[in-house]
Motif scaffolding. Structure first.
Motif, short mmCIF file in Angstrom:
data_model
loop_
_atom_site.label_atom_id
_atom_site.label_comp_id
_atom_site.label_asym_id
_atom_site.label_seq_id
_atom_site.Cartn_x
_atom_site.Cartn_y
_atom_site.Cartn_z
N LYS A 247 0.71 -1.43 0.01
CA LYS A 247 0.16 -0.16 0.07
C LYS A 247 0.93 1.25 -0.06
N GLU A 258 -3.14 11.16 -0.10
CA GLU A 258 -3.70 9.83 -0.72
C GLU A 258 -3.03 8.67 -0.04
N THR A 259 -3.94 7.62 0.32
CA THR A 259 -3.63 6.24 0.89
C THR A 259 -4.26 5.16 -0.18
N ALA A 260 -3.55 4.42 -0.63
CA ALA A 260 -4.30 3.30 -1.62
C ALA A 260 -3.42 1.97 -1.64
N LEU A 265 -3.74 2.53 -6.79
CA LEU A 265 -3.46 4.05 -7.00
C LEU A 265 -2.97 4.43 -8.35
N TYR A 266 -2.19 3.63 -9.06
CA TYR A 266 -1.84 3.87 -10.30
C TYR A 266 -2.89 3.68 -11.38
N PRO A 269 -5.94 7.12 -9.54
CA PRO A 269 -5.62 8.19 -8.38
C PRO A 269 -6.66 9.00 -8.26
N THR A 274 -1.37 13.29 -6.92
CA THR A 274 -1.04 11.85 -7.32
C THR A 274 -1.14 11.79 -8.91
N ARG A 342 -8.69 2.80 0.84
CA ARG A 342 -8.39 4.01 -0.05
C ARG A 342 -8.94 5.40 0.83
N SER A 344 -8.56 9.96 0.24
CA SER A 344 -7.95 11.15 -0.11
C SER A 344 -8.22 12.33 0.57
#
Lengths: 355, 318, 382
Positions: A247, A258-260, A265-266, A269, A274, A342, A344
């Protein structure tokens, strides 16, 4: 609006427990703030960071210089220079216990034994006048009281573990006799020596060449699996992260924006920063047109913009962004189902991820 | 790839340093052009050591330049009636006799005031000479390298091996008449290599900087590279060392005079007075005491100034 | 001008014996005229032939004696065409930065030639060299050390005009400097500020403005964005591309970041231990690499796309780059190569189109210094 941690669950205070029946997160950072008092004013390097790492998990902390990613790691390790640094607020739980409330002695016991750190510049992290074998063996002599001979045997074992060729022959060499990649392996060996629960790697491969970078990252990932350690990988390189992380937490101006989980994420986003970063990297597999460039410069930590720190550079910024700091909020699908893990910190995450 | 070799704290420093161009409108004029020297000056003015030492040095220079402003008594002519009188009379600060008289009835205070000039001249002249000669030699050795550097470095090594005072004594021995200028010559002759070493090191460091390469790539000549790029960036350590050394030269002059190899009567200097004071230490301590105090304060002032300048110029703080 | 050999082999290099050091005024004027003549788009503007740079390793304090040499650049040949960008990639120690210094004549070549419009710049001096320097400029890697901290931005960008006063009349300089600041996207009012008042990206723009001041034809860029933050890199790359179109510049772009090199380059050369391993267009090198080192390098690049990553073949090289003071015999890559055979240790492979691809109209038919050249796509998911 609740503050969420990286697992996407609303945070509850982990009950501190002794022994092996503890099953909360290995490390949890809560609302951490770090300031530096400089002669030009107070630089707010970290402004309320929350993240957690479980055993066997890799968290990548991604950010540019000045984003606070390394300062957070230093605060966790307890190696922050204070002064000028200061932690006015926050908690850092290691296995349920707040390290910031511990005595110096208690912290020292955790450092190195339970949490180890790997630095970017291996050459300056190793003592140039002592042999590599001595420095590796020192861990065993000091912490386990082994004899010199036993410690050296252990050192050779470790060097084998990190795949240094002809370990037995090279154990008496000095750091400068090794190449950059080999030195970084020695650093890893050193961090592993006491079989810590958590490793913090601060830009471990930045100073290395591409072909060596891949070797070292692979080694790190392999050892992490073998020892079931938690790993915090601090980097600015979106490519390195994609390879090994489970993660990701993206930091900007001392906050997590942001966390994912890594794949998500890729793909999608949920924060304009990001998205901008991903778009600004040229591709290897095809020749692109003009690169997308995030306008402006990273903020001055003495004068972080009001509201969302990214607002002066953001293509989506509106009035609310200039006045209100967005909290790290859970991200959901269009139909309202929450996306696990996730978050944001953008007022307009919906438009960013779905639009 | 950001900060390959920087620590996180330095990265934070970096993030603080630049003006945020992400907010161009609100404060375009707020940030003025600040040169590194300007920054150092701002820093210096805030440093209490600098304030104290500069006030002391200002008075020293004033006394040296215009001794008659501080006393009307003669330092060389005394009245034997006052032989060895010596108690400070605080009520009469500044008057002829407030610090007492020496064996020949001369005012200790007047001798203190008039002796300042010798010390200040020696300090400043030696420093100027060694900085210019040592600086030029250091620049040549550092910039051109090769055989010139090898020879100059060995010469400085040889000088480094000679104890400073012992060498000065040997030089002074060969002069029959020892004026202030002879002392200046002796100290400068032995002192220039210290500056040469510092300058050489600084020049070698700066020479490798990319901006020097950039100037070469533009086709800049040696003169431009040396004086526009290398010298301004190599000067900081030299200034610091020279300032601290200045105090050292003053005390060296006093030491030599005390040993009877520097200045001697009728030249008025603190060293001469200390020398006579020692012989009379049992009967009249004040003759030794006051010039010693002045000497210590002066040396301390220059060392403090040097330290303050070092702190202000230290690039690590920027 | 001598007949140019297309051969990349060092042993083949006969040192140019024509003594140009003692040129008389007439030939110097001739050289200057040649240097100032324009070159058509697509014509070679820079031709590098068997360039060699050995740094002597010495011992002794006063009397130094040579005990060996670091073979930083050992027989490199390539052409730069007018208006194109030639990327040079390689790992640390491969000699790419030394190549930059040699092209800038900041270092004197041990052997070999660099022809700029037919003039061998490694042998020039005086007025002719100055004329070359006006036309070949450089952008440095580290924006923190490439600007003199004691000079204002105006002085830094204006310095080229002080050195070459014929380019801009004195009264015109301030305006020119402000124009340059504007061109690189900085506020012209910043002219009196000092470098430390700017961030890394802004400083790099100042460095670019200085490089542009003399209106050069070639700019050598040595890792121009590798010290910058990711979000600022794209800005600088875009700026450089814009300036190339605007001023009709040719770039030699030296970097270790393969993605950025692909983005900006028309052709790419891959260097390993002082030699060129492979050279070709960006498609030839990235999509159809034939040298095992190029393949390993490309496969090791971390890609910010986990899914593309998983489908790719990864070649993990063992060991480290050998010391350039004592390079392996034969092919220099053989100690880390999985294809290495007996032949590789005895015979130096030439940089040429491999025999098996010769005469074929395939992207694999480009120069590659490998005995066993073979096409292999490593960057696209299988």
């Amino acid at each position: 609006m609740s503050i969420i941690d990286n697992t996407g669950k609303t945070a509850t205070v982990p009950a501190p427990r002794d022994g092996d029946d503890y099953n909360g997160p290995l490390l949890e950072v809560r609302d951490l703030h770090v300031e530096f008092h400089t002669r030009d004013g107070v630089a707010k390097a970290v402004n309320g960071v929350n993240y957690s790492v479980n055993a066997g998990e890799t968290l990548a902390v991604l950010g540019e210089s000045g984003s606070g990613k390394s300062v957070t790691a230093q605060a966790i390790m307890g190696i922050l220079d204070m002064p000028p640094g200061k932690i006015p607020q926050g908690e850092i739980f290691f296995r349920g216990e707040d390290m910031l409330k511990m005595s110096y002695e208690e912290r020292r016991k955790i450092r190195g034994r339970k949490i180890a750190m790997i630095f970017q510049d291996a050459l300056s992290s190793l003592n140039p006048v002592l042999t590599v074998g001595y420095q590796l063996g020192e861990m065993y002599r000091v912490h386990h009281g082994l004899s010199k001979k036993e410690a050296k045997a252990k050192a050779i074992e470790l060097m084998d573990k990190v795949k240094i060729p002809a370990a037995a022959a090279r154990v008496n060499d000095y750091p400068h006799q090794f190449s950059g990649g080999m030195r970084q392996r020695i650093m890893i060996a050193m961090a592993l020596a006491l079989e810590p629960d958590l490793i913090i790697a601060d830009e471990p491969t930045t100073a290395l060449d591409v072909t060596v970078q891949a070797q070292v990252m692979d080694l790190l990932a392999e050892l992490q699996r073998e020892y079931n350690m938690g790993l915090i990988l601090i980097t600015h390189d979106l490519g390195v992260v994609a390879d090994v992380a489970d993660k990701i937490a993206v930091m900007y101006a001392g906050r997590i924006v942001e966390t994912a989980p890594v794949h998500e994420l890729y793909k999608r986003p949920a924060h304009p920063y990001t998205r901008g970063l991903l778009d600004s990297i040229p591709r290897l597999d095809q020749k692109g047109q003009e690169l997308y460039a995030i306008k402006g410069l990273p903020p001055n930590l003495l004068r972080v913009p009001t509201g969302c720190a990214f607002n002066p550079r953001c293509p989506k910024a509106e009035d609310i962004c200039r006045t209100e700091i967005p909290a790290l909020a859970p991200v959901a699908e269009q139909d309202g189902t929450e996306l696990p893990g996730r978050g944001s910190a953008c007022h307009f995450w919906k438009e960013t991820i779905h639009g | 790839m950001p900060d390959v070799t920087k620590t996180a704290a330095e990265a934070v420093e970096d993030a603080i340093a630049p003006p945020s161009a992400a907010e161009p409108a609100p404060q375009p004029k707020a940030e003025k052009a600040r040169s590194l020297w300007g920054d150092a000056w701002v820093d210096l003015r805030r440093n209490p050591y600098f304030l104290v030492s500069s006030v002391l040095i200002f008075f020293l220079l004033l006394i040296a330049a215009f001794p008659s402003l501080f006393t009307s008594a003669s330092p060389t002519v005394g009245d034997l009636v006052n032989h060895y009188l010596g108690k400070p009379e605080l009520g009469k600060i500044g008057s002829e006799g407030w610090l007492g008289y020496d064996g020949q009835g001369r005012s200790v205070y007047a001798r203190l005031i008039h002796g300042t000039r010798a010390s200040v001249i020696v300090g400043i002249c030696v420093t100027l000479i060694v900085t210019i000669i040592g600086g030029i030699m250091g620049m040549i050795a550092g910039y051109f390298g090769g055989i010139i550097d090898a020879v100059l470095s060995r010469v400085t090594d040889i000088f480094f091996g000679i104890p400073f005072l012992l060498g000065a004594m040997v030089v002074l021995q060969s002069f029959t008449e020892r004026t202030i200028w002879v002392v200046v010559f002796a100290l400068a002759f032995l002192g220039w290599t210290q500056i040469t070493r510092v300058m050489r090191g600084a020049v070698i460091t700066v020479k490798q900087a990319d901006y020097v390469q950039a100037a070469k790539a533009l086709g800049a000549g040696t003169g431009r590279i040396l004086f526009r790029h290398i010298l301004p960036n190599a000067m900081a350590p030299v200034i610091v060392v020279a300032t601290i050394a200045l105090g050292g030269y003053i005390s060296a002059e006093a030491t030599l005079s005390y040993l009877g190899l520097g200045l001697s009567s009728p030249i008025v200097s603190w060293g001469v007075d200390i020398s006579t004071g020692v012989t009379q230490i049992r009967t009249a301590q004040h003759i030794l005491l006051y010039p010693s105090i002045m000497l210590s304060i002066t040396v301390l002032a220059f060392i403090m100034l040097g330290e303050a300048v070092r702190n202000a110029l230290d690039p690590k703080l920027r | 001008m001598a007949e140019l050999s297309k051969n990349g082999e060092a042993a083949d290099a006969t040192p140019n014996v024509t003594e140009v050091e003692t040129v008389d005024a007439a030939t110097e004027a001739e050289a200057v005229a040649a240097i100032e003549a324009p070159v058509g788009r697509g014509e070679p503007i820079l031709q590098v032939r068997n360039l060699v740079k050995h740094f002597p390793l010495t011992q002794g304090i006063l009397f130094k004696k040579q005990v060996g040499a670091v073979k930083a650049v050992d027989g490199v040949s390539f052409d730069l065409y007018q208006g194109e960008t030639l990327g040079i990639v390689g790992e640390s120690g491969c000699g790419k930065s030394t190549v930059a210094k040699l092209l800038m004549t900041l270092e004197r070549a041990t052997a070999g030639e660099v022809f700029y419009k037919g003039q061998d710049i490694t042998k020039l001096s005086g007025r002719a060299l100055k004329a070359v320097r006006r036309n070949i400029q450089m952008v440095f890697q580290d924006p923190y050390t490439s600007l003199n901290p004691r000079m204002t931005v105006g002085d830094i960008i204006g310095e080229p005009f002080d050195i070459h006063p014929e380019v801009a009349p004195k009264g015109d300089r301030r305006r020119k400097v402000q124009e340059l600041l504007d061109v690189v996207g900085l506020n012209p009012e910043y002219i009196n500020r000092y470098p430390h008042q700017f961030s890394g990206g802004q400083r790099q723009r100042i460095g670019i403005a200085r490089g542009l001041a003399l209106n050069p034809e070639i700019i050598i860029c040595d890792e121009p964005v590798s010290a910058l933050d990711v979000s600022v890199q794209a800005q600088v790359i875009n700026l450089m591309e814009k300036l190339q179109d605007e001023f009709n510049l040719s770039y030699v772009f030296i970097a270790h970041d393969l993605s950025i090199v692909r983005h900006i380059s028309d052709r790419v050369g891959v260097m390993y231990l002082g030699k060129m391993a492979e050279i070709g267009t960006d498609t030839q090198i990235y999509d159809h690499p034939t040298h095992p080192y190029t393949q390993a390098l490309l496969s090791a690049v971390p890609v910010p796309d986990p899914e593309a990553r998983e489908g790719r073949e990864r070649i993990i090289l063992t060991g480290d780059v050998p010391s350039p003071a004592n390079p392996p015999s034969g092919c220099r890559f053989r100690t880390r190569c999985w294809k290495a055979e007996e032949k590789c240790s005895t015979e130096v492979p030439l940089l040429a189109i491999p025999e098996r691809f010769q005469g074929q109209d395939t992207p694999a038919a480009h120069e590659s210094a490998c005995h066993f050249a073979e096409e292999k796509d490593v960057i696209h998911a299988a």
